[in-house]
Design a protein around this motif. Sequence first.
Motif, PDB file in Angstrom:
ATOM      1  N   ASP A 195      41.271 -24.374  35.296  1.00 50.77           N
ATOM      2  CA  ASP A 195      42.189 -25.493  35.094  1.00 50.77           C
ATOM      3  C   ASP A 195      41.487 -26.840  35.182  1.00 50.77           C
ATOM      4  O   ASP A 195      42.040 -27.855  34.762  1.00 50.77           O
ATOM      5  CB  ASP A 195      43.316 -25.444  36.137  1.00 50.77           C
TER       6      ASP A 195
ATOM      7  N   GLY B 115      37.296 -25.325  32.106  1.00 52.21           N
ATOM      8  CA  GLY B 115      38.171 -24.930  31.016  1.00 52.21           C
ATOM      9  C   GLY B 115      38.444 -26.017  30.002  1.00 52.21           C
ATOM     10  O   GLY B 115      39.125 -25.776  29.000  1.00 52.21           O
ATOM     11  N   HIS B 116      37.915 -27.233  30.251  1.00 51.38           N
ATOM     12  CA  HIS B 116      38.210 -28.365  29.368  1.00 51.38           C
ATOM     13  C   HIS B 116      36.973 -29.212  29.086  1.00 51.38           C
ATOM     14  O   HIS B 116      37.107 -30.375  28.707  1.00 51.38           O
ATOM     15  CB  HIS B 116      39.294 -29.252  30.001  1.00 51.38           C
TER      16      HIS B 116
ATOM     17  N   GLU C 193      34.661 -29.419  26.755  1.00 52.56           N
ATOM     18  CA  GLU C 193      34.413 -30.019  25.443  1.00 52.56           C
ATOM     19  C   GLU C 193      35.290 -31.242  25.188  1.00 52.56           C
ATOM     20  O   GLU C 193      34.989 -32.063  24.322  1.00 52.56           O
ATOM     21  CB  GLU C 193      34.630 -28.972  24.338  1.00 52.56           C
ATOM     22  N   GLU C 194      36.358 -31.396  25.982  1.00 49.50           N
ATOM     23  CA  GLU C 194      37.212 -32.576  25.849  1.00 49.50           C
ATOM     24  C   GLU C 194      36.584 -33.803  26.494  1.00 49.50           C
ATOM     25  O   GLU C 194      37.012 -34.939  26.222  1.00 49.50           O
ATOM     26  CB  GLU C 194      38.578 -32.298  26.488  1.00 49.50           C
ATOM     27  N   HIS C 195      35.605 -33.585  27.360  1.00 48.71           N
ATOM     28  CA  HIS C 195      34.996 -34.673  28.119  1.00 48.71           C
ATOM     29  C   HIS C 195      33.540 -34.935  27.748  1.00 48.71           C
ATOM     30  O   HIS C 195      33.039 -36.030  27.991  1.00 48.71           O
ATOM     31  CB  HIS C 195      35.070 -34.362  29.625  1.00 48.71           C
TER      32      HIS C 195
ATOM     33  N   ARG D  72      43.452 -18.055  26.589  1.00 45.60           N
ATOM     34  CA  ARG D  72      43.017 -19.340  26.047  1.00 45.60           C
ATOM     35  C   ARG D  72      41.514 -19.480  26.166  1.00 45.60           C
ATOM     36  O   ARG D  72      40.829 -19.883  25.206  1.00 45.60           O
ATOM     37  CB  ARG D  72      43.725 -20.489  26.773  1.00 45.60           C
TER      38      ARG D  72
ATOM     39  N   LYS E  83      38.412 -19.437  23.345  1.00 51.91           N
ATOM     40  CA  LYS E  83      37.428 -20.520  23.307  1.00 51.91           C
ATOM     41  C   LYS E  83      36.014 -19.952  23.328  1.00 51.91           C
ATOM     42  O   LYS E  83      35.144 -20.386  22.554  1.00 51.91           O
ATOM     43  CB  LYS E  83      37.654 -21.453  24.500  1.00 51.91           C
TER      44      LYS E  83
END
Length: 383
Positions: A31, A35-36, A38-40, A79, A83
């Motif tokens: 979370d 898990g995120h 590539e967004e940052h 999810r 990815k």
Amino acid sequence: MVLQRSAFESLPLGSIKPEGWLRNQLRIQADGLTGHLEEHWPDVGPDNGWIGGQGESWERGPYYLDGLLPLAYLLEDQRLIAKANKWVEWTLASQREDGQFGPARIETVNRDVDRRQDWWHTMIMLKVLMQHEEATGDERIVPFLTRFFDYVRLHIIEQPLRGWAEARGSEMLLCILWLHGRTGQEALLELADIIAEQTTSWSEIFHDFPYWRKIEKWDWTTHVVNVAMGLKLPAIRYLLHGDPKERDSVHRGIDSLMTYHGQAHGMFSGDEWLSGTHPSQGVELCAVVEYMYTLEQLTRILGEGKFGDILERVAFNALPAAISPDCEPRTSTISRSIRSSATQLPETGATARRPICSVWSRTSAAVPPICTKAGPSLSLICG
């Protein structure tokens, strides 16, 4: 060649399911930034070379996958599985007729890398593919790796291991032996001998350890992450030839590292190379997780409880001291010392009073950190 039997065999990824506290820790990673990421951080975003983009195409994508993929399957998180599969599918589709795979060109800020040819970044992806096969039973992986090692066999003499690959050749050896266990091909053991000979002579270094004091300048054999990875090489060489001196090298190496560079949390110091025993010295988080992976392999191959004891000490002391509890983005130094409860943040001069998630870049101190590589699924972008 008769391969020695390891004391234990690793269970395939997913054989043991995390529960309770451990599952909660993995959920925090999923979370959080893991898990995120590539967004940052654009370096592992849509333009990464390992998914067909024009951006960074050396080690950062494979390192991210080395943690993302096992995290996804341990949590059975669809999810994250989707990815991770995006990277795996691109990698499998990238294999050329000669067996080589991966981005056609190397893009990296690392100036130590020969952009014309390098083996290191493919070694990381080999580990990703092994984990993918164990988690999914994907029948494409064994033929894929067989073709790749046919390619390696044809080119490894004229394009030998250099730089990072030379220091970390044990990572390729693990995949060669993994594949041999599934195919029985004798040629793989012959290739393993070549790779072992081209890899840095860690057995000799650890058997008669020469680094008794804090190291003040760069060297491939004192870079703390290389050292942490190199400790598994004597055990792998023991599998290949059964020489008891290789076992001795493991024990003598660990004893020497802790005598001349040991810290209370169970790690040897290194920021960025071996740094002595003073408690003000830090250790790279990359080295922590790579040492943990090495200790897993030492336990599997040699079967001695000592390595499990060290692994437990590092996992519950050095590791959590270097990661923020929520795995959220922070900026910090790459290493963590045991003495100070406050870490000075680069550029700002501010201090943080909690353990800091850390990452390192040769071009900027303010790169998004990654709480994302090693057992069970923590992943770092290491250098």
